[in-house]
Write a protein that holds these residues in place. Structure first.
Motif, mmCIF file in Angstrom:
data_model
loop_
_atom_site.group_PDB
_atom_site.id
_atom_site.type_symbol
_atom_site.label_atom_id
_atom_site.label_comp_id
_atom_site.label_asym_id
_atom_site.label_seq_id
_atom_site.Cartn_x
_atom_site.Cartn_y
_atom_site.Cartn_z
ATOM 1 N N LEU A 115 10.756 -2.934 4.847
ATOM 2 C CA LEU A 115 11.117 -2.670 3.671
ATOM 3 C C LEU A 115 9.886 -2.478 2.676
ATOM 4 N N LEU A 116 9.048 -3.106 2.899
ATOM 5 C CA LEU A 116 7.652 -3.003 1.856
ATOM 6 C C LEU A 116 6.797 -1.385 2.281
ATOM 7 N N GLY A 117 7.225 -1.078 3.517
ATOM 8 C CA GLY A 117 6.675 0.350 3.883
ATOM 9 C C GLY A 117 5.615 0.148 4.784
ATOM 10 N N ARG A 170 -4.073 4.512 6.737
ATOM 11 C CA ARG A 170 -4.751 4.349 5.535
ATOM 12 C C ARG A 170 -5.276 3.023 5.013
ATOM 13 N N TYR A 171 -4.445 1.972 5.389
ATOM 14 C CA TYR A 171 -4.631 0.730 4.979
ATOM 15 C C TYR A 171 -4.192 -0.076 6.136
ATOM 16 N N VAL A 172 -5.036 -1.322 6.266
ATOM 17 C CA VAL A 172 -4.663 -2.248 7.312
ATOM 18 C C VAL A 172 -4.415 -3.664 6.890
ATOM 19 N N LEU A 173 -3.566 -4.276 7.032
ATOM 20 C CA LEU A 173 -3.328 -5.793 6.676
ATOM 21 C C LEU A 173 -3.866 -6.911 7.603
ATOM 22 N N ASP A 179 7.066 -2.051 -3.517
ATOM 23 C CA ASP A 179 6.410 -1.955 -2.116
ATOM 24 C C ASP A 179 5.127 -1.740 -2.389
ATOM 25 N N LEU A 180 4.369 -1.922 -0.887
ATOM 26 C CA LEU A 180 3.003 -1.779 -0.968
ATOM 27 C C LEU A 180 2.351 -0.478 -1.512
ATOM 28 N N MET A 181 2.943 0.610 -1.065
ATOM 29 C CA MET A 181 2.352 1.896 -1.526
ATOM 30 C C MET A 181 2.314 1.824 -2.912
#
Length: 447
Positions: free
Chosen positions: A203-205, A280-283, A298-300
């Motif tokens: 849900l957060l992308g 593009r991003y890594v958590l 959301d994260l984006m």
């Protein structure tokens, strides 16, 4: 018809059948000199053999382990980064040799870079940097303890990954966010928390979750196989316990063993390079943690704001907040679904947040641009080519719902935080759907 003509006709059919049999089944007839047909040999034959299909590969004549090899042109004159786990007191000179379109290259000296964070364990994450010789289109690489390339004949080769042009890299950047879960091991079987966390990230992308799996419980394995078939989860086998005595803790003086926390540091670094050309991003965080935006949907949206405010930043540190399990008055807060028969616990009931003590060291987890990172640890980056920024906790914080906590603070020292409930109208039906799809719900809970 004379006898000779009759005999030729009788022999013709068997000869034709025999010829067809030879052509179809590639029967090798002996030649007049009784010599067998030689097999391919030499460098080309060496290159075609021994490619590792494992995620952990022992390095011959050493105590070290190799994991994967990636193109990395950010380090001048050192094109290939081999990620490994090396015994710190047994480092020796190594030499790189490549398969150049199935032909052996000359050897080049290796540069060995041990990561500074090892928490006292004998084995540590190590990068081996190799330079590709000129005019070599390298597809595989191996390491030798001597500069004699002939010893590569019985070595195990690693395939070289991330071989793409800059244009292809941009075109293949198909994910906005990848979550790296460093390790699953033992009989961990918290199915309900896992499902809720993965669906919350969706849900957060988040587009992809990479999980390094040593072992887990049977129900969790069924859930993860279901996610893998769907494509949302990428399972990476991680049989570290077949090669070393992995520790279940983070400090060697307290927990013993060969390597920190089942090789967590190595898997986090490996995941960054695995994701470098596609996300593009890594958590970088654990499965009982959710990196949650508090001012964005959301994260984006969060990262667009943070990047606009901090344009040269490639590493974002997110503060950890613990949510211990406490009972609460459901009549006041509203009913939550009952998950009868599902192993694990419901993170939706973790609504009490413990304020961290900022007078002592307090850990963070990371959101990174993978191309900005060369080496990472668990709570901070070790080597990078960009700046880093600590995100204020009112903007984004970690919702950390552990199985158990070292302390049990009273309720008057906790803060009510129902941020997860902002998503429950979508989250709960999605969790029910995935549990039902994996056949992990009892029939009475499916109604």
């Amino acid at each position: 018809m004379d006898a000779a003509t009759s005999l030729k006709k009788k022999l013709a059919l068997p000869l034709i059948v025999a010829l067809i049999f030879i052509l179809l089944f590639n029967v090798n007839l002996p030649n007049n000199n009784n010599k067998s047909i030689p097999k391919p040999s030499g460098p080309a034959g060496v290159c075609s053999l021994g490619v590792s299909e494992q995620t952990i590969t022992p390095l011959k004549n050493t105590k070290h382990l190799l994991v994967s090899a990636y193109v990395d042109q950010r380090v001048k004159d050192l094109d290939i980064r081999i990620i490994g786990i090396f015994k710190r007191d047994s480092i020796q000179p190594l030499h790189c040799v490549f398969c150049c379109t199935n032909v052996l290259s000359k050897t080049t000296p290796a540069t060995i870079l041990q990561h500074s964070d090892h928490f006292g364990f004998p084995f540590t994450t190590t990068d081996v940097m190799c330079q590709i010789p000129q005019n070599c289109k390298a597809t595989r690489v191996t390491l030798l303890t001597t500069p004699d390339k002939e010893s590569a004949s019985d070595s195990t080769w690693l395939p070289i990954r991330n071989q793409k042009s800059d244009r292809q890299k941009e075109e293949n950047m198909k994910f906005d966010f990848t979550v790296c879960i460093s390790n699953l091991f033992g009989d961990y079987n918290n199915v309900l928390q896992f499902a809720e966390t993965l669906e919350m990230y969706r849900l957060l992308g988040v587009n992809r979750v990479v999980i390094y799996n040593t072992s887990c419980g049977p129900e969790l394995d069924r859930l993860l196989q279901n996610y893998s078939q769907e494509g949302f989860v990428e399972m990476v086998p991680w049989p570290i316990d077949k090669h070393l005595n992995p520790s279940r803790g983070w400090l060697h003086s307290e927990h013993g063993g060969d390597v920190h926390y089942f090789g967590q540091l190595t898997t986090l670094n490996e995941c960054i390079y695995r994701s470098m050309e596609r996300s593009r991003y890594v958590l970088l965080n654990d499965i009982d943690e959710i990196i949650m935006p508090y001012q964005h949907k959301d994260l984006m949206s969060l990262m667009n704001t943070l990047q606009n405010q901090n344009p040269n930043t490639g590493v974002f540190l997110i503060e950890n907040h613990t949510y211990p399990k406490k009972t609460f008055n459901q009549n006041k807060w509203g009913p939550l679904p009952q998950w009868n028969g599902v192993p694990g616990f419901d993170i939706m009931v973790h609504i009490y947040r413990e304020e961290p003590n900022r007078n002592i060291y307090h850990p963070h987890k990371l959101i990174v641009q993978p191309r900005a990172v060369q080496q990472t640890s668990v709570h901070d980056v070790l080597m990078m080519s960009a700046t880093k920024f600590k995100v204020p906790p009112d903007v984004c914080r970690i919702i950390h719902s552990p199985i158990r906590t070292p302390t049990d603070p009273p309720l008057d020292r906790l803060h009510v935080d129902t941020r997860l409930w902002d998503f429950k109208d979508k989250l709960l039906p999605n969790v029910i759907k995935v549990l039902r799809r994996a056949e992990l719900l009892r029939s009475e809970t499916q109604n």
